[in-house]
Design a protein around this motif. Structure first.
Motif, short mmCIF file in Angstrom:
data_model
loop_
_atom_site.label_atom_id
_atom_site.label_comp_id
_atom_site.label_asym_id
_atom_site.label_seq_id
_atom_site.Cartn_x
_atom_site.Cartn_y
_atom_site.Cartn_z
N LEU A 183 11.29 7.66 2.50
CA LEU A 183 11.66 8.05 4.04
C LEU A 183 10.58 8.69 4.70
CD1 LEU A 183 14.33 7.81 6.04
CD2 LEU A 183 14.43 10.22 5.59
N ILE A 184 10.04 9.85 4.15
CA ILE A 184 8.93 10.45 4.75
C ILE A 184 7.64 9.56 4.75
CG2 ILE A 184 7.47 12.27 4.52
CD1 ILE A 184 10.16 12.99 5.10
N THR A 185 7.30 8.51 3.80
CA THR A 185 6.29 7.81 3.85
C THR A 185 6.53 6.78 4.87
OG1 THR A 185 6.39 8.06 1.54
CG2 THR A 185 4.83 6.12 2.33
N SER A 218 9.79 4.30 -7.92
CA SER A 218 10.59 5.16 -8.53
C SER A 218 10.85 6.43 -7.98
CB SER A 218 10.07 5.01 -9.95
OG SER A 218 8.68 5.79 -10.13
N ALA A 219 10.09 6.78 -6.92
CA ALA A 219 10.24 8.04 -6.17
C ALA A 219 11.69 8.17 -5.76
CB ALA A 219 9.28 8.26 -5.04
N PRO A 276 3.89 2.09 -4.48
CA PRO A 276 3.57 3.23 -5.28
C PRO A 276 4.72 4.15 -5.34
CG PRO A 276 1.97 2.98 -4.02
CD PRO A 276 2.85 2.11 -3.37
N LEU A 277 5.92 4.18 -4.59
CA LEU A 277 6.86 5.02 -4.58
C LEU A 277 8.27 4.45 -4.98
CD1 LEU A 277 6.28 6.51 -1.24
CD2 LEU A 277 5.92 7.90 -3.43
N ILE A 314 7.99 7.35 7.63
CA ILE A 314 7.75 7.98 8.90
C ILE A 314 6.30 7.91 8.98
CG2 ILE A 314 8.00 10.18 10.16
CD1 ILE A 314 10.52 10.27 8.45
N GLY A 315 5.54 8.33 7.89
CA GLY A 315 4.01 8.34 8.19
C GLY A 315 3.65 7.08 8.60
N VAL A 316 3.96 5.86 7.93
CA VAL A 316 3.62 4.61 8.45
C VAL A 316 3.77 4.50 10.05
CG1 VAL A 316 3.99 2.02 8.00
CG2 VAL A 316 3.72 3.76 6.16
N LEU A 345 1.45 6.13 12.00
CA LEU A 345 0.27 5.44 11.83
C LEU A 345 0.10 4.29 12.78
CD1 LEU A 345 -2.52 5.66 10.09
CD2 LEU A 345 -1.45 4.10 8.56
N SER A 382 11.30 10.63 -0.27
CA SER A 382 9.96 10.70 -0.21
C SER A 382 9.56 9.33 0.52
CB SER A 382 9.26 10.34 -1.66
OG SER A 382 9.72 11.74 -2.46
N LEU A 422 0.71 -1.24 0.10
CA LEU A 422 0.07 -0.04 -0.15
C LEU A 422 0.62 1.27 -0.14
CD1 LEU A 422 -2.84 -0.80 2.44
CD2 LEU A 422 -2.79 -0.77 0.03
N ALA A 423 1.77 1.29 0.87
CA ALA A 423 2.58 2.52 0.99
C ALA A 423 4.02 2.77 0.31
CB ALA A 423 2.78 2.73 2.25
#
Lengths: 353, 291
Positions: free
Chosen positions: B95-97, B88-89, B85-86, B99-101, B104, B93, B81-82
């Motif tokens: 790393l921040i995701t 190729s980012a 999608p990233l 942190i978000g997880v 959460l 980005s 899920l998290a």
């Protein structure tokens, strides 16, 4: 009309946008306060908010402009803040003018943080990528651990400092400034909104001065391709060090106004989570984009406060917002839509470039 | 004699760090991301084991297995899920995701299970034996043995099985791996599943030694294990093992001989010194930048 304004901003590399934004915020906050349209909750958040903005702008210099991940910004804030608190306690004994005391504290705090920045940059210059990130993380932990065991007191004989255990043995007229794990207490709250805004303005000027100078271009060249930068004669170590130390100095200054807005503060406030939070502001605002950093810090810091009515769920929503923003902003299809929209809106502006 | 006891305790704590660091290192090797949510998988594992043991009275060994499955599933879901999608980012980005997880998971745990800490049952791992005049708990020895077994099995798995080869191929070059007919998505999912299952094992060992569990339980071991992984050279399995053990020993010895309060400062200072001498960690590969 819009195109013209947009062009001016664009040509000046958004320098004036961010400076104007700060002035606008200053006026807005003052109007809101004088008309009483601001809740005391938000009002108390304003100085920490500006402090976070300065810390985030400083971090953007290392992460966005220099391109090195730093996970220890809170460490510099901590060094600056606690130094500032000691200076205030010391100087306010013989200087009556609060503003002067505060200026000395900010200068002292930032110089001290700068010295720490210099120390950290010794390993930083040798390392790359994630190894560099871990050194900054380690630095933040070391600072937190040291300040949690630091005892500083003051009496008529001067400052008394001891580590691990309280050996300050103050005279009767003395008082503790930093008391180990419980941190600061009885701190003079000398930070004012005006000082904070002036510091923010100065920080922006400093950062843009670097960006628009030879040094700034050298820093960005180091980020974009180190080998090429070296081969055209740029001393990459020197500029890396410069970006790091300036970032530490500004972070220290941010720490001083943060610390001096509370009457008591624990050293654990400046922990890994704070470093991460500031990093989140920088990344969401856009790497290297100062205006974006200011806006994202304001939104992300006020978001949990605005969601206070749904207390239990607010941090979950905050986390989901973070994840979704990252996924959406990296989605090619959505990015394309935005680019098309912007091209349409500023069609002439784009053609003039 | 004290020194030997400290050393064994250090090895035991280090083993827990090493098991977590193995998960970090595997995920880093294949996804090139610092999975900051890894520490919170430990926390979810601890709560899962707690509820299985206390509320449902499940058999100890069975609950270890179920906890591993739950965490592996969590790892796969989070990745799909998290992080997917990233792919190729930019690494920031991701790393921040992560942190978000992490936020959460922590805050969901707070919402569901409350902020007050719970006591993890330790009766299953009680007991100790005496060796000359040193008293050593079984748990300490068990932790060290489990860690060694996991490292050896993992090293064998990565180097000698088909899935292991696929992992190494994906770590090297995802595009080329895809052209060779490797299912990159599945391979990454398997890596996350293994890493998270290891976190589950670590959580049970950790909570048996330090029984108080709370929603923020995972963050400090997470940071320490991340440090251990970098210490040993991130991406390397033996590196994570050595890094974890060294970190644990340094932590316990500095607590014993220097200062309890300053142990963090000592541990991280030594880390910086080691990185000054070996900039890519103890067993890290040195990459030479070419034009």
């Amino acid at each position: 009309m819009i195109n013209k304004i947009f062009n001016i901003f664009k040509n000046k590399k958004s320098k004036y946008t961010s400076l104007l934004l700060v002035v606008f915020l200053f006026v807005l906050v003052n109007i809101l306060i004088s008309t009483g349209n601001i809740s005391s909750l938000i009002k108390n958040l304003l100085i920490p908010l500006i402090s976070y903005i300065i810390a985030a702008l400083a971090l953007n210099l290392t992460v966005g402009i220099l391109g090195d991940l730093s996970l220890g910004q809170a460490g510099f804030m901590s060094v600056g803040g606690f130094t500032g608190a000691v200076i205030v306690a010391y100087c306010s004994r013989f200087i009556d003018n609060n503003l002067l005391v505060m200026i000395i504290a900010i200068l002292g705090g930032s110089i001290f943080a700068g010295i720490f920045g210099l120390i950290v940059s010794i390993p930083v210059l040798k390392l790359q990528g994630d190894y560099l990130a871990i050194v900054t993380l380690a630095f933040g932990q070391i600072v937190k651990s040291l300040i949690s065991n630091l005892y500083v007191g003051i009496d008529s004989l001067g400052l008394h400092i001891s580590l691990v255990e309280d050996h300050t043995n103050l005279l009767k007229d003395g008082k503790m400034i930093i008391n180990g794990p419980s941190g600061l207490s009885g701190n003079l709250r000398l930070s004012t909104l005006n000082i904070a805004f002036v510091l923010l303005f100065i920080s922006l000027l400093v950062i843009y001065n670097i960006l628009e100078s030879k040094q700034g271009r050298a820093i960005m060249a180091t980020r974009d391709n180190k080998i090429v930068a070296l081969s055209v004669g740029i001393d990459t170590s020197k500029y890396k060090l410069m970006a790091f130390v300036v970032s530490a100095i500004l972070g220290g200054a941010a720490g001083v106004i943060y610390t001096m807005s509370f009457s008591s503060l624990m050293p654990t406030k400046f922990d890994f989570n704070l470093s991460i939070m500031i990093l989140v502001y920088v990344v969401l605002g856009g790497l290297g984009n100062m205006t974006g950093t200011i806006i994202s810090t304001i939104i992300l810091m006020l978001l949990p406060e605005l969601l206070r009515s749904i207390q239990d769920y607010r941090m979950i929503i905050y986390a989901l917002v973070l994840i979704l923003i990252m996924i959406i902003s990296n989605n090619k299809a959505i990015k394309q839509v935005f680019t098309n929209f912007r091209n349409k809106l500023f069609k002439k502006g784009a053609a003039n470039d | 004699m004290d020194f030997i006891l400290y050393l064994i305790n250090g090895l035991s704590l280090g083993s827990v760090y090493a098991i977590i660091a193995l998960g970090y290192t595997m995920v880093y090797g294949i996804a090139k991301m610092l999975n900051f949510a890894h520490g919170d998988v430990i926390m979810v594992g601890a709560y899962t084991a707690y509820f299985l043991l206390v509320s449902y009275g499940v058999n100890f060994y069975l609950s270890i297995l179920i906890t591993m499955l739950v965490c592996a599933l969590l790892g796969i879901i989070v990745e799909r899920l998290a992080y997917k999608p990233l792919r190729s980012a930019s690494s920031l980005s991701v790393l921040i995701t992560a942190i978000g997880v992490s936020y959460l998971l922590q805050n969901s745990a707070q919402l569901f299970w409350g902020t007050s800490s719970k006591m993890f049952p330790t009766s299953f791992t009680n007991g100790s034996f005496s060796f000359s005049d040193v008293n050593i708990p079984y748990l300490t020895i068990l932790t060290i043995i489990v860690c060694i077994i996991i490292t050896v099995v993992l090293q064998w798995f990565v180097n000698n099985t088909k899935t292991g080869s696929a992992m190494r191929a994906c770590a090297e070059d995802k595009g080329a791996a895809l052209l060779m007919g490797i299912n990159v998505n599945n391979t990454i999912s398997i890596t996350f599943a293994i890493g998270s299952a290891l976190a589950a094992v670590a959580s049970i060992l950790l909570c048996s030694a330090y029984p108080s569990i709370s929603p923020t339980l995972g963050s400090m071991p997470g940071i320490k294990a991340f440090t251990a992984a970098v210490f040993g050279g991130i991406g390397s399995i033996p590196g994570a093992f050595i890094g974890g053990l060294l970190l644990g020993i340094i932590e316990i010895l500095s607590k014993a001989y220097i200062s309890t309060q300053l142990s963090d400062a000592v541990v991280f200072s030594i880390l910086i010194l080691v990185l000054l001498i070996k900039p890519t960690g103890i067993l890290g590969k040195k990459t030479i930048e070419k034009v």
